[in-house]
Design an enzyme around this catalytic site. Structure first.
Site, PDB file in Angstrom:
ATOM      1  N   HIS A  19       0.875  -1.187   0.000  1.00 24.20           N
ATOM      2  CA  HIS A  19       0.000   0.000   0.000  1.00 24.20           C
ATOM      3  C   HIS A  19       0.906   1.230   0.000  1.00 24.20           C
ATOM      4  O   HIS A  19       1.715   1.388   0.924  1.00 24.20           O
ATOM      5  CB  HIS A  19      -0.866   0.049   1.264  1.00 24.20           C
ATOM      6  CG  HIS A  19      -1.735  -1.164   1.421  1.00 24.20           C
ATOM      7  ND1 HIS A  19      -3.042  -1.203   1.007  1.00 24.20           N
ATOM      8  CD2 HIS A  19      -1.472  -2.388   1.946  1.00 24.20           C
ATOM      9  CE1 HIS A  19      -3.554  -2.401   1.274  1.00 24.20           C
ATOM     10  NE2 HIS A  19      -2.620  -3.143   1.833  1.00 24.20           N
ATOM     11  N   ASP A 251       2.842  -6.115   2.719  1.00 23.01           N
ATOM     12  CA  ASP A 251       1.611  -5.469   3.210  1.00 23.01           C
ATOM     13  C   ASP A 251       1.950  -4.210   3.996  1.00 23.01           C
ATOM     14  O   ASP A 251       1.265  -3.876   4.976  1.00 23.01           O
ATOM     15  CB  ASP A 251       0.759  -6.432   4.051  1.00 23.01           C
ATOM     16  CG  ASP A 251      -0.683  -5.922   4.180  1.00 23.01           C
ATOM     17  OD1 ASP A 251      -1.056  -4.999   3.429  1.00 23.01           O
ATOM     18  OD2 ASP A 251      -1.411  -6.449   5.028  1.00 23.01           O
TER      19      ASP A 251
END
Ligand code: DOR
Ligand code: ZN
Length: 348
Positions: A19, A251
């Protein structure tokens, strides 16, 4: 790969789950990844999410425009699956190189998942198409039924959603994202090569005692929630055996410190600055450095049918003190393992 006592040289790794957010935060966090990784699978859970070709191209261009000049980094874009996604748009995006994969968030499973999937059969047409064109589906594998205990969400998902899904679409390529349980490890180990999984540094390094003993550590709060030691050990064992169906996906999910140290703290761990060193630490602890390069730099690319990176990166055995905070006035970020010292550093 060259392994010395004090030095490890591997192919430049890729991050298969990342992200980087948008705008101000994007500009600040991107270099932490692009200085180390060759490519990254960029998650689409922005507000509004990346659900079509046009928004993916805009987002990719924004990422490319914010890259430091000397960084060679390729963002691979994902399409956020909604119940109204159009299979033709997804196929066109894949065939034209805009989308590398589709991301399935069960509704209410995590940050910005409100546009996600409530009923898996509602996306049958898209899944059929993905299977037909060989486009990978990346799944946040957690059931969101509020009657299911939060620590059991992944195991239930495998039983109630994955197994039936695999029966209906046996040729569909699936990546189970950021797995956190023994059940997920067993599921991947017993599946064919159509199923792979990413594993984060935090799920390898932590168990729920780290999250909850003495005080709640909001900087270890993420989804899937960190599980018990038994599950942590299953993940560690998985990477130590070298099964090519497990690969690196950090992540890394930045949230400003004020939104984590908050009575409604956000889920997500910003590990981009420390992830590779954390993985090296784990592989060394497990006596599995021989699989470090394949996990970081080969297994993922092979699963996605992409070429391997040509450049190399070297880690040296030198103490690396992780900053307590990264100041991004007027806010700050707390990186994974803030204030700790690791034994490995990246060679300049
Ligand atoms: O902890 C998480 N944070 N897990 C996710 O799946 C999403 C992520 C985020 O976007 O903040
Ligand atoms: Zn994620």
């Amino acid at each position: 790969m060259i392994i010395g006592l004090n030095k490890i040289t591997i192919r430049r790794p890729d991050d298969w789950h990342l992200h980087v957010r948008n705008d101000y935060l994007l500009k600040l966090v991107l270099p932490y990844t692009s200085s180390i990784f060759g490519r990254a699978m960029i998650m689409p859970n922005l507000l509004p999410p990346i659900t079509n070709i046009k928004s993916a191209i805009n987002y990719r261009n924004k990422i490319l425009s914010l890259l430091p000049k000397n960084h060679k980094f390729i963002p691979l874009m994902t399409c956020y699956l909604t119940e109204s996604s159009n299979p033709n748009e997804i196929e066109l995006g894949f065939n034209t190189g805009v989308f590398a994969a589709v991301k399935l968030y069960p509704q209410s499973s995590t940050t910005n998942s409100s546009y996600g999937i409530k009923n898996i059969t509602s996306v049958n047409k898209v899944l059929e198409r993905l299977q037909k064109i060989g486009m990978p589906l990346l799944i946040h594998c957690e059931i969101t039924d509020i009657n299911v205990d939060i620590f059991d969400r992944e195991a239930y998902f495998i039983e109630k959603i994955m197994q039936p899904l695999r029966k209906r679409f046996p040729e569909l390529k699936i990546v189970m994202e950021h797995i956190s349980t023994k059940e997920a490890v067993e599921y991947v180990n017993s599946s064919d090569n159509k199923i792979a999984a990413t594993i984060t540094p935090h799920h390898l390094m932590l168990n729920r005692n780290d999250l909850l003993t003495n005080y709640i550590n909001p900087h270890f709060y993420c989804f899937p929630i960190i599980k018990s030691k038994l599950h942590q050990q299953a993940l560690r064992e998985a990477v130590s055996k070298g099964n090519p169906n497990f690969f690196l996906g950090t992540d890394s999910a930045p949230h400003f410190r004020c939104t984590k140290e908050n009575k409604c703290g956000h889920a997500g761990i910003f590990n981009a600055p420390t992830a590779l060193l954390a993985y090296a630490t784990v592989f060394e602890e497990l006596n599995a450095i021989k699989y470090f390069e394949s996990f970081c730099s080969e297994n993922g690319a092979r699963f996605y049918d992409l070429s391997l990176n040509k450049e190399k990166i070297t880690l040296i055995r030198k103490r690396c003190e992780i900053k307590k905070t990264i100041n991004l006035f007027p806010y700050d970020l707390v990186p994974f393992l803030a204030g700790k010292t690791l034994n490995w550093s990246i060679k300049d």
